[in-house]
Design a protein around this motif. Structure first.
Motif, PDB file in Angstrom:
ATOM      1  N   GLY C  61       0.858  -1.186   0.000  1.00 28.65           N
ATOM      2  CA  GLY C  61       0.000   0.000   0.000  1.00 28.65           C
ATOM      3  C   GLY C  61       0.888   1.228   0.000  1.00 28.65           C
ATOM      4  N   GLY C  62       0.272   2.378   0.168  1.00 25.48           N
ATOM      5  CA  GLY C  62       1.046   3.609   0.215  1.00 25.48           C
ATOM      6  C   GLY C  62       2.122   3.551   1.288  1.00 25.48           C
ATOM      7  N   HIS C  63       1.752   3.047   2.462  1.00 26.67           N
ATOM      8  CA  HIS C  63       2.706   3.046   3.568  1.00 26.67           C
ATOM      9  C   HIS C  63       3.897   2.146   3.296  1.00 26.67           C
ATOM     10  CE1 HIS C  63      -0.084   4.721   6.935  1.00 26.67           C
ATOM     11  NE2 HIS C  63      -0.398   5.217   5.752  1.00 26.67           N
ATOM     12  N   LEU C  83       6.468  -6.749  -0.418  1.00 23.25           N
ATOM     13  CA  LEU C  83       5.671  -7.908  -0.840  1.00 23.25           C
ATOM     14  C   LEU C  83       4.195  -7.555  -0.789  1.00 23.25           C
ATOM     15  CD1 LEU C  83       7.504 -10.737   1.145  1.00 23.25           C
ATOM     16  CD2 LEU C  83       8.109  -9.690  -1.059  1.00 23.25           C
ATOM     17  N   LYS C  85       0.262  -8.847  -1.704  1.00 20.30           N
ATOM     18  CA  LYS C  85      -0.466 -10.084  -2.031  1.00 20.30           C
ATOM     19  C   LYS C  85      -1.232  -9.966  -3.343  1.00 20.30           C
ATOM     20  CE  LYS C  85      -4.402  -9.366   1.111  1.00 20.30           C
ATOM     21  NZ  LYS C  85      -5.566  -9.112   0.262  1.00 20.30           N
ATOM     22  N   THR C  98      -9.070  10.234  -0.174  1.00 18.80           N
ATOM     23  CA  THR C  98      -7.940  11.060  -0.613  1.00 18.80           C
ATOM     24  C   THR C  98      -7.717  12.347   0.179  1.00 18.80           C
ATOM     25  OG1 THR C  98      -9.020  12.475  -2.281  1.00 18.80           O
ATOM     26  CG2 THR C  98      -8.461  10.254  -2.975  1.00 18.80           C
ATOM     27  N   ILE C  99      -8.268  12.422   1.368  1.00 20.51           N
ATOM     28  CA  ILE C  99      -8.126  13.682   2.115  1.00 20.51           C
ATOM     29  C   ILE C  99      -6.802  13.719   2.862  1.00 20.51           C
ATOM     30  CG2 ILE C  99      -9.082  15.085   3.979  1.00 20.51           C
ATOM     31  CD1 ILE C  99     -11.831  13.868   3.090  1.00 20.51           C
ATOM     32  N   MET C 266       0.392 -14.172  12.568  1.00 18.84           N
ATOM     33  CA  MET C 266       1.366 -15.150  12.060  1.00 18.84           C
ATOM     34  C   MET C 266       2.622 -15.150  12.924  1.00 18.84           C
ATOM     35  SD  MET C 266       1.053 -14.317   7.998  1.00 18.84           S
ATOM     36  CE  MET C 266      -0.561 -14.212   7.211  1.00 18.84           C
ATOM     37  N   GLN C 279     -16.996   2.844   4.111  1.00 19.11           N
ATOM     38  CA  GLN C 279     -17.483   2.981   2.745  1.00 19.11           C
ATOM     39  C   GLN C 279     -17.163   4.355   2.177  1.00 19.11           C
ATOM     40  OE1 GLN C 279     -21.247   1.282   1.500  1.00 19.11           O
ATOM     41  NE2 GLN C 279     -21.789   0.940   3.639  1.00 19.11           N
ATOM     42  N   TYR C 302     -18.821  13.608   4.793  1.00 17.45           N
ATOM     43  CA  TYR C 302     -17.776  14.541   4.383  1.00 17.45           C
ATOM     44  C   TYR C 302     -17.630  14.417   2.880  1.00 17.45           C
ATOM     45  CZ  TYR C 302     -14.748  10.428   4.160  1.00 17.45           C
ATOM     46  OH  TYR C 302     -14.226   9.208   3.851  1.00 17.45           O
ATOM     47  N   TRP C 355     -18.234   1.797  -2.467  1.00 16.48           N
ATOM     48  CA  TRP C 355     -17.345   0.671  -2.181  1.00 16.48           C
ATOM     49  C   TRP C 355     -16.951   0.709  -0.715  1.00 16.48           C
ATOM     50  CZ3 TRP C 355     -16.114   5.102  -4.772  1.00 16.48           C
ATOM     51  CH2 TRP C 355     -15.066   5.881  -4.269  1.00 16.48           C
ATOM     52  N   VAL C 359     -10.466  -1.180   7.188  1.00 19.23           N
ATOM     53  CA  VAL C 359      -9.503  -0.336   7.893  1.00 19.23           C
ATOM     54  C   VAL C 359      -9.136  -0.952   9.238  1.00 19.23           C
ATOM     55  CG1 VAL C 359     -10.194   1.798   6.751  1.00 19.23           C
ATOM     56  CG2 VAL C 359     -11.379   1.083   8.822  1.00 19.23           C
ATOM     57  N   TRP C 383      -4.237   2.530  11.554  1.00 18.16           N
ATOM     58  CA  TRP C 383      -4.426   3.824  10.896  1.00 18.16           C
ATOM     59  C   TRP C 383      -5.878   4.239  10.780  1.00 18.16           C
ATOM     60  CZ3 TRP C 383      -0.705   7.088  10.787  1.00 18.16           C
ATOM     61  CH2 TRP C 383       0.583   6.595  10.959  1.00 18.16           C
ATOM     62  N   GLY C 386      -7.878   7.087   8.644  1.00 17.26           N
ATOM     63  CA  GLY C 386      -7.164   8.325   8.373  1.00 17.26           C
ATOM     64  C   GLY C 386      -5.714   8.166   7.996  1.00 17.26           C
ATOM     65  N   GLY C 387      -5.325   7.008   7.481  1.00 17.86           N
ATOM     66  CA  GLY C 387      -3.899   6.787   7.242  1.00 17.86           C
ATOM     67  C   GLY C 387      -3.399   7.241   5.897  1.00 17.86           C
ATOM     68  N   PHE C 388      -4.298   7.630   4.990  1.00 17.73           N
ATOM     69  CA  PHE C 388      -3.798   8.052   3.684  1.00 17.73           C
ATOM     70  C   PHE C 388      -2.956   9.318   3.834  1.00 17.73           C
ATOM     71  CE2 PHE C 388      -4.369  10.655  -0.186  1.00 17.73           C
ATOM     72  CZ  PHE C 388      -3.591   9.890  -1.033  1.00 17.73           C
TER      73      PHE C 388
END
Ligand SMILES: Cc1cc2nc3c(=O)[nH]c(=O)nc-3n(C[C@H](O)[C@H](O)[C@H](O)COP(=O)(O)OP(=O)(O)OC[C@H]3O[C@@H](n4cnc5c(N)ncnc54)[C@H](O)[C@@H]3O)c2cc1C
Ligand SMILES: NC(=O)c1ccc[n+]([C@@H]2O[C@H](COP(=O)([O-])OP(=O)(O)OC[C@H]3O[C@@H](n4cnc5c(N)ncnc54)[C@H](O)[C@@H]3O)[C@@H](O)[C@H]2O)c1
Ligand SMILES: Cc1cc2nc3c(=O)[nH]c(=O)nc-3n(C[C@H](O)[C@H](O)[C@H](O)COP(=O)(O)O)c2cc1C
Ligand SMILES: [Zn+2]
Lengths: 88, 199, 437, 972
Positions: C61-63, C83, C85, C98-99, C266, C279, C302, C355, C359, C383, C386-388
């Motif tokens: 992901g981004g992170h 890595l 998946k 995207t905020i 794991m 959503q 929002y 969609w 989270v 996150w 709000g992690g983006f």
């Protein structure tokens, strides 16, 4: 999603409030390791992908607390029972 | 002290009748009925049943159903709880129940807590079905069935007293909002004018 | 305060990625346009996994990608694999609203998110990728004196940290957004807290931009490679089992958002995290309607508008544990009721698509960036929704933690043991009930 | 019927769509595409339409991006083309077409990065204005929307032959059937195709089937109703367009959102015909072959005079036959296949239809309408055919979206060269074309079988009926995705202008995953959600990467199936009806007294009572406070939560939920209690009174009433099910009034006559009692939030208003004054009582100075975790009072505190002001604050720092109890 309340019957999820993992039992009163166990029961709840035993409250229905067996991947509900058996 | 106007006020004061007339729908304020919450005590269900039979001639049923008697009916609202409703106006219901059922149930007066409505007529079920997230088909919700549920974000109790007769109990503070919602659901059944163009 | 510029300088100095002569620019675009775009090369290498790396980052992901990028750029660690998946960005990075903003309240959060904001502000030139970072402002509406005071407390904290914040009254909000429902509202708008530097960024482009830059610095980006187990020697993690075979690593960093509990599991970790569905919605494209981001304090709603013209909006969590990556109807209604209560002018605009993403809700609503009880295993999780906006800082701070084995000074509060010690960072004051945060 | 498009008036017929009516009037050009502003016409006759989008209605009714193909015509309809300037014919945006090489897929990721400030100022505004299609209205949506619930045994989605057959089979068995079709006419393809059922026209059979269904009491038909989403628990979302086709109808909503719960569902949504990517395949006049048939057969409209049919399957031939039979100039068939079935050739010959086999259309010509098509012949030559209509038959894709909403993926059927349903959502079966049964006979058979099976599963006996008779029409097909020989732009996603070249570019740059392809090129992200485009896009990516189509995979299908207006999801819940409003029994009275109300949760409470002549709220509030401190005031506190806690274990129960002890509370007394959350943080507070040995009445804060009830029920049902305790919410039963001030007793004595003795000895502080007064049961509590001699009087709610008036009447000689929440707040701040701003979910009892209430000898919820180091740290913020050193200075809550002289920074932060009030009693502003280690810092001066609103103010820390710290007034 619909939850089969044992008292009210099948109801829409919007009538219910969610609490989460039903596996945790609040230790009471002071067991030797109560601190540790209370911490775990409050903060370290199960979060599986798949079957999950969880607590729901029928807030806008019968006000019953339910133990619900639900699949977190499909949202299918296998069963729901009242946590407190009705008074005899 | 000077005389007071102590006229009691119904929860639906000034809210009824709905702006009508409607086809097949009538909404009646059933103000004045005694109402009380009844919660059975631990291990006292048998005693409660017996007391209800002997005191009121009502056979207590479990589940979301109406246990009907001549003087009172009991609406199943939860695994251990019922709403007692007097057959007609009865300000003394709570005191009476509390005295007769002492020890086997905890009682709370709700005569003022809920506003009670009768919703009647051939379109009663259709109008209510717009609002209610439970199935009101007579097979699923026959005469004598009851439910606690949510309509237009308003909690309510509902039971069916006849083929085309429903009773609805809403908390007093919500009375205005409930009537507004009911009025909205009933609007298509209002005898009204012909289409006009938009714009 | 002496350390802050140093860290910032370090993050932005570092090594520069080399893009095989294919730097993106108006010039290269024009050149390619004239020859049928035949010269472009893959934005990132789709790498085959090697048997071992210095660092394996789980989660593309981004992170995860930002972590790899800063490991390579700032700390010179290039023997790194990410890595993933599925395909990179297939998690929340690819489905958020995207905020970006740094209007936080608590000292544990505010400096961290402001670091992120600063990194956003230089990101596109840093990555040579236009992620459409757009600072059109984030406005949080209030509807009561109590909410106003809570926002004032927040805005004042922001100002004390040098972050931009303005408290608007109803008249000022009306000037900005005259079409909100000011007159017939159930919960009248009394004003708002504005962060002018807040805004949005094109989420997918952030993923691709980091991937391209990390790849150019030598990082292996391995897609379709799911981690299914940890390789453990005593109290130490020395690699991972994957669907493409075992991969050894000196250090392993978990950055899998909604799957944190599963991947943590794991390694035998029980984490203070639940996975919940959030959503989001996008409408058919329309000509510009709203300038920035608006949040409706009295409803669950929002909204912002994408460059393409779609109104992008969301609301509350669905409210229960889920990995289904899709939402339910009651929340759709709840969000749209909020939309209509706030902005009745969009009633006839149609929702094109809705969609859900999974989270990682922590028990206090704040993230965790910390070592784990197992040597060699690092965790970036919790996150929430709000992690983006945190992507650059989370990557930078996780990279710092992995490279230096000590927390980044601005992420020190994000400890895993804070729940046990009672040092939770609870912005909303809702306690250990994730669906209420 | 007359209607308008782009300012011109046209005529049409009832039963037309906007598209059919415009076509009938010779209009070909409907709109411009998103990116290149290419002229676009009508491509389809259904909801999958990507091109013919218009703005419908004017002013507040303006609705962007409306598909002309499904907009039912009504008298006075008014529409405009969109995304063009200045006019549809002359659109300057079309220069984008010339720029096309520079604005290929993803171009914006590669440029506009320099200079940085230009993005928000220059580039982005340009892009934003260029993007978007239609314009949203500037005004609030004036229409009503309704929500409705439905429950059924069998939901049938789609009313074509398969759906009608399914509904008939299930309906005749007695099952409760709900049949939805998004069209305004049932029948599906039967309306558009010429076919025979039971020796009559298919359309007639559909009418008869519909009539039979309408006559069945257990069947409900919803036309104009799109099932747009499948949700968990066999819940379906559907949108009924109630009056969109009528204009505004008083009493009727514009649209109705149905939430349907179905035990079984038959998905009979049909199939969508797909296009073929060839050069210029987007020119107005290029149309799907099935759409051409629909316009000809259903609407009686000739979409062109000279037609060419480009096909790779048998089904396309029927379009040519229908055109010929309708008497239009003989069309030409271009079939990519070399050897179609004999009988097709025979029929073509009989009808005089020209046939070109083994050939492909490579290009088209025409400015704003099709003029000719260029065909590459099998022998390598090309020929140009004049044509104003090109019907394209690329094969069919089953309409699967609904089958995938719960996450399932479709499966590839190589026999159909299409995706068919994979695992279906619980309770769903697919039938007809949606299930890959592409012939009429198969659709009827499959529908009837699915309907019968679904009814059976719901416990109904299915009676055998004669199946309707129909022929299995020819349906052989071959896959043709892309005409490789085309040099011109070949469109895959029409609306978004995604071409074959864009897919090639995405592949080249590594965006090979189907989701990367989608997100990089925006393929399938337009308003049709790829209904027309996706499979072709995948096929091309598959070919480029040497994978099979199923290996490339599909993107995720998401609700809604077709776009749904936000207003419809909002329903009636907007404006004042956004959420219910809860009113107290004396609301009307308060309003008549000039009360200004404030929202507290869902309640409205009087905030203050403005009197004539008062110019601002502070005057009113000060007057009210002064009245309470000097005489007596009355405040409506009915909204506080009230819970009956009864039963033999009631006291033991309260001991576990409160930090302090209630088992020792005597009957007839009340006590202030504090409860914690599990994590040791304060949850709620309030007084609880003991009315009897087994009967307590708890009060909660207004905001937390429901959550406290839930918390208590959890304790009762989950934690300690063995306790014999019963709970009931009685909030609504009692109207409750605080009567506070030195003359409170006098007032009550005057009003209550001799109903109860109120002397301090008979009814001391914290006494409570229940008694009869004027025929009603009354409860009286001597509790005080204001620090004054005070009572709370509770009466049955129906008497609330009368009793409040009685209080006013009885108190008039004493100067009684009604007061609102604002005065209430001032009074409690003057006394240092905590409320919402202090109970903010992060404070401990000790932080609030309530630590000593915690009983040591019992367990209670929250006790263990309240002992964590972080929660007992002496440096934690503690509740203190603050006054401004300059008495005239105004304090504001939300200000932070700094050591005087320190520069503002988070490190220097000492705490913040939680609650602020102007005290008319002390004639200055007061504050409560949470200050690090505050209790040890009495007398210290700090700076209140409020950069958002004003200058720094010097303040001094003091006790939070500002007024009457000894409590003399309370005990008076
Ligand atoms: C609807 C929605 C709206 C949101 N809106 C905002 C917003 O407006 N602003 C904001 O700041 N935040 C927002 N968020 C939150 C934000 O998207 C996330 O917090 C953030 O993206 C998480 O970090 P990430 O990008 O690394 O996560 P992800 O993109 O989820 O990355 C985790 C990756 O790990 C991979 N993975 C998981 N398990 C394994 C395994 N076993 N092996 C290999 N790989 C694995 C996943 O496939 C995934 O790609 C929103 C989230 C959602 C769902
Ligand atoms: N010969 C061929 O190659 C070929 C191929 C495909 C289809 N067909 C023809 O198509 C017909 C198939 O019959 P059928 O009944 O399966 O399909 P149909 O297309 O006739 O009917 C489907 C109906 O479903 C409705 N619909 C679709 N999605 C909906 C939704 N979400 N909500 C509400 N309504 C929705 C449509 O409006 C339509 O009326 C037959 O007549 C068959 O001959 C032929
Ligand atoms: C800012 C933003 C804008 C979007 N715009 C569109 C759009 O115009 N069309 C579209 O189909 N989807 C759009 N989406 C939604 C994506 O198609 C997709 O649904 C989302 O990223 C989640 O992925 P998933 O549905 O594949 O799980 C947008 C999403 C975001 C976050
Ligand atoms: Zn229930």
């Amino acid at each position: 999603m619909r939850i089969p309340c044992p008292f009210c019957g099948d109801r829409d999820v919007s009538e219910f409030a969610y609490l989460g993992d039903a596996g945790v039992v609040r230790p009471f009163p002071d067991a030797a390791d109560a601190g540790e166990r209370v911490f775990e029961s409050v903060y370290l709840r199960d979060n599986p992908r798949g079957r999950h035993a969880e607590l729901w409250y029928h807030a806008s229905g019968c006000r019953g607390w339910l133990r619900v067996d639900r699949d977190t991947a499909t949202h299918e509900v296998a069963s729901a029972v009242l946590t407190r058996a009705p008074s005899l | 002290m000077p005389e007071l106007d102590t006229t009691p006020r119904s929860a639906f004061d000034g809210l009824l009748p709905l702006a009508g007339p409607h086809d097949g729908l009538e909404v009646i304020d059933r103000d004045g009925c005694g109402l009380a919450t009844l919660v059975v005590r631990r291990d006292a269900r048998k005693a409660l049943r017996a007391a209800l039979i002997s005191q009121y001639g009502v056979e207590l049923r479990d589940g979301p159903v109406v246990s009907r008697g001549a003087r009172i009916s009991l609406i199943g609202t939860g695994a251990d709880s019922w709403l007692a409703v007097s057959a007609g106006p009865n300000a003394g219901l709570y005191a009476d129940l509390a005295a007769r059922l002492a020890g086997c149930a905890s009682l709370s007066d709700q005569s003022d807590g809920y506003g009670l409505l009768g919703v009647r007529g051939a379109n009663a079920a259709t109008v209510l079905q717009r609002l209610l997230p439970i199935d009101l088909h007579p097979d699923a919700f026959p005469v004598g069935a009851a439910a606690a549920t949510l309509a237009a974000h308003i909690p309510l109790l509902l039971w069916r007293s006849g083929e085309a007769e429903f009773e609805v109990a809403v908390f007093r503070s919500y009375a205005g909002s409930f009537i507004h919602a009911l009025d909205g659901a009933a609007r298509p059944f209002r005898r009204s004018a012909a289409p006009t163009a938009r714009g | 305060m002496g350390w802050r510029p140093r860290i910032l300088a370090k993050i932005s100095e570092g090594r520069q990625p080399i893009f095989n002569g294919m730097r993106y620019s108006a010039f290269s675009l024009a050149r390619e346009a004239l020859r049928g775009h035949r010269g472009w090369t893959p934005a990132w290498r789709d790498a085959q996994p090697k048997a071992r790396y210095d660092v394996v980052v789980i989660g593309g992901g981004g992170h995860g990608l930002a972590t790899a990028y800063y490991l390579a750029k700032t700390y010179g660690l290039t023997d790194v694999a990410v890595l993933e998946k599925d395909w990179i960005g297939s998690g929340n990075a690819g489905r958020n609203t995207t905020i970006i903003r740094s209007n936080y309240l608590l000292p544990g959060n505010l400096p961290f998110y402001e670091l992120s904001m600063k990194l956003w502000e230089g990101l596109e030139r840093d990555l040579n990728y236009n992620a459409m970072i757009s600072q059109r402002g984030v406005l949080n509406l209030y509807h009561s004196d109590a909410q106003r005071d809570a926002f004032a407390r927040r805005g004042n904290a922001m100002r004390m940290h040098g972050v931009d914040a303005e408290l608007l009254d109803a008249a000022a909000v009306r000037r900005m957004l005259p079409f909100l429902d000011f007159d017939a509202a159930r919960f009248p708008i009394q004003g708002g807290l504005l962060q002018p530097r807040g805004g949005t960024a094109r989420h997918d482009a952030v993923v691709w931009g980091y991937a391209r830059a990390a790849s150019a610095l030598g990082v292996d980006i391995v897609q379709n490679c799911e981690v299914v187990g940890m390789i453990r020697v005593g109290g130490r993690i020395v690699g991972v089992e994957t669907t493409r075979g075992p991969i050894r690593a000196s250090k392993v960093a978990i950055s899998v958002a909604g799957n944190s509990s599963r991947v943590g599991g794991m390694a035998g970790l029980r984490l203070p995290i639940e996975s919940h569905v959030l959503q989001a919605f996008v409408t058919e494209a329309v000509k510009p309607v709203i300038p920035g981001v608006v949040t409706f304090g009295a409803g669950h709603f929002y909204i912002s508008q994408s460059d393409k013209g779609g109104l992008v909006f969301g609301g509350d969590l669905d409210g229960y544990n889920s990995y289904a990556q899709r939402g339910n109807l009651p929340t759709v209604e709840d969000v749209c009721e909020g939309a209509m209560a706030l902005m009745p002018r969009i009633g006839r605009v149609r929702i094109l698509r809705s969609w859900g993403g999974v989270v990682d809700m922590s028990m206090d609503g704040s993230p965790i960036i910390d070592r784990t009880p197992l040597d060699g295993l690092y965790l970036n999780a919790g996150w929430c929704y709000g992690g983006f906006k945190a992507t650059p800082a989370a990557g930078a701070c996780l990279a710092h933690l992995v490279a230096c084995d000590e927390p980044h000074p601005l992420a020190r509060a994000y400890r895993l043991d804070r729940f046990a010690t009672g040092h939770t960072i609870d912005e909303k004051g809702m306690g250990p009930q994730p669906n209420l945060h | 019927m007359t209607f308008r498009f782009d300012g011109r008036t046209y005529n049409g017929f009832a039963g037309d769509t906007l598209a059919s009516a415009l076509l009938a009037n010779g209009v070909r050009l409907f709109g411009r595409s998103f990116k290149y502003h290419r002229p676009r016409g009508v491509l389809t006759a259904g909801s999958e339409e990507p091109n013919a989008l218009v703005e419908l209605g004017d002013g507040a009714w303006r609705e962007p991006n409306t598909r002309a193909t499904v907009t039912e015509l009504f008298e006075g309809l008014s529409a405009r083309s969109q995304n063009r300037w200045p006019t549809l014919g002359v659109d300057l945006g079309a220069v984008n077409g010339l720029l096309a090489p520079f604005i290929a897929a993803g171009f914006y990721y590669k440029t506009f990065m320099w200079p940085a400030a230009f993005w928000e100022k220059v580039y982005e505004p340009l892009i934003r204005h260029a993007a978007g299609l239609g314009r949203a209205s500037e005004h609030a949506d004036p229409d009503d929307y309704e929500k409705a619930h439905a429950f059924c045994d069998v939901l049938v989605v789609g009313g074509g032959p398969a759906g009608l057959a399914a509904a008939l089979a299930a309906g005749r068995s007695g099952a409760r059937v709900l049949l939805c079709d998004e069209d305004f006419r049932f029948g599906g393809r039967l309306n558009g195709d010429r076919c025979q059922i039971d020796d009559g026209p298919g359309g007639l059979w559909a009418e008869q089937a519909e009539a039979e269904l309408r006559a069945l009491p257990n069947v409900q038909l919803l036309g104009r109703t799109t099932v747009f989403g499948v949700y968990d628990g066999q819940t379906y979302g559907a949108l009924e367009r109630v009056t969109d086709h009528l204009g505004a109808v008083p009493g009727l909503p514009r649209q109705r959102l149905w939430k349907i719960v179905a035990r079984r569902t038959v998905l009979a949504a049909g199939a969508i015909e797909r296009s073929i990517a060839f050069g210029g395949n987007d020119r107005p006049g290029v149309m799907m072959a099935s759409a051409v048939r629909t316009y000809v057969n259903r609407f009686g409209v000739a979409p062109g005079r000279t037609g060419v049919v480009f096909t790779c399957n048998d089904n396309g031939w029927s379009t040519a036959f229908d055109l010929a039979e309708a008497g239009l100039a003989s069309p030409t068939i271009v079939d990519a296949r070399t050897a179609p079935a004999r009988h097709l050739l025979e029929r073509a010959a009989a009808l005089g239809v020209r046939v070109i086999l083994g050939a492909q259309v490579v290009d088209t010509a025409g400015a704003k309408a099709l003029r000719s098509v260029t065909v590459a012949l099998g022998d390598g030559h090309a020929t140009t055919l004049p044509a104003d209509l090109l019907a394209v038959a690329g094969g069919w894709n089953p309409t699967l979206a609904l089958s995938n909403h719960l996450g399932a993926r479709p499966v590839w059927r190589s026999d159909l060269e299409a995706f068919a349903p994979g695992p279906l959502p619980p309770g769903m079966t697919a039938a007809g074309a949606a299930n890959g049964a592409f012939t009429l006979a198969a659709a009827l058979r499959g529908g009837a079988a699915a309907g019968a099976e679904a009814a059976c599963a719901c416990g109904h006996k299915v009676v055998a009926h004669d199946a309707p008779r129909a022929d299995d029409e020819p349906s052989a097909s071959s896959a043709l995705w892309h005409v490789a020989a085309s040099r011109a732009k070949a469109f895959i996603d029409f609306q978004h202008d995604v071409t074959v070249d864009d897919i090639v570019l995405a592949e080249r740059e590594g965006y090979r995953s189907v989701e990367h392809l989608k997100r990089y090129t925006t393929l399938g992200m337009a308003t049709d959600q790829g209904k027309m485009a996706n499979v072709a896009g995948l096929a091309i990516m598959a070919a480029l990467t040497d994978r099979s189509i199923p290996e490339v995979g599909v993107t995720t299908a998401r609700p809604p199936y077709t776009p749904v207006a936000i207003g419809a999801f909002g329903g009636p819940h907007r404006g004042p009806a956004f959420r219910p409003t809860r009113l107290t029994a004396s609301h009307d009275w308060a309003r008549a007294q000039g009360a200004v109300f404030v929202e507290t949760g869902l309640w409205l409470r009087p905030q203050w009572y403005a009197r004539p002549g008062e110019t601002d709220w502070l005057q009113s509030v000060c007057r009210e406070v002064t009245a309470v401190r000097s005489a007596v005031g009355v405040c409506d506190v009915s909204t506080l939560g009230k819970i009956d806690v009864q039963g033999p274990d009631a006291a033991a129960f309260l001991d576990r939920v409160y930090i302090n002890t209630f088992s020792a509370l005597p009957v007839g007394k009340a006590r202030y209690g504090v409860m914690l959350r599990d994590d040791g943080i304060v949850f709620d507070d309030g007084t609880t009174a003991r009315l009897g040995p087994e009967h307590f009445v708890m009060t909660t804060t207004t905001a937390n009433a429901a959550r406290v009830m839930q918390h208590l029920e959890h304790a009762r049902q989950v934690s300690w099910p063995d306790l014999d305790v019963q709970l009931a919410s009685i909030t609504e039963q009692w109207a409750q009034y605080a009567v506070a001030g030195p003359r409170a007793r006098q007032l009550l004595e005057a009003m209550l006559d001799d109903a109860i003795a109120l002397s301090d000895e008979a009814f001391p502080y914290l006494a409570c009692g229940e008694f009869a007064w004027r025929g009603m049961t009354v409860r009286l509590f001597r509790v005080s939030f204001s620090g004054e001699l005070a009572y709370e009087l509770a009466v049955p709610a129906r008497h609330g208003r009368a009793v409040l008036q009685a209080l006013m009447q009885a108190g008039a000689p004493m100067g009684v004054t009604p007061y609102g929440t604002e005065a209430l707040a001032v009074l409690r701040i003057e006394k240092g009582h905590v409320a919402g701003p202090e109970l903010n979910g992060t404070t401990t009892a000790a932080d609030l100075g309530l630590g000593r209430m915690m009983a040591r000898k019992k367990d209670f919820i929250g006790r263990t975790l309240a002992g964590r180091p972080g929660l007992v740290d002496p440096a934690r913020p503690a509740l203190v009072g603050l006054t401004a050193v300059n008495p005239a200075a105004r304090l504001r809550s939300g200000a932070h505190l700094l050591k005087t002289g320190e520069k503002p920074s988070l490190e220097a932060d000492q705490g913040y002001l939680t609650s602020v009030a102007y005290s008319p009693t002390l004639e200055r502003w007061l504050a409560l604050a949470l200050v690090a280690g505050g209790r040890e810092r009495m007398g210290e001066r700090l700076t209140a720092h409020d950069p958002l609103r004003g200058p720094d103010i010097e303040v001094e820390i003091c006790s939070p109890v500002f007024v009457d710290p000894e409590g003399a007034r309370l005990h008076a």
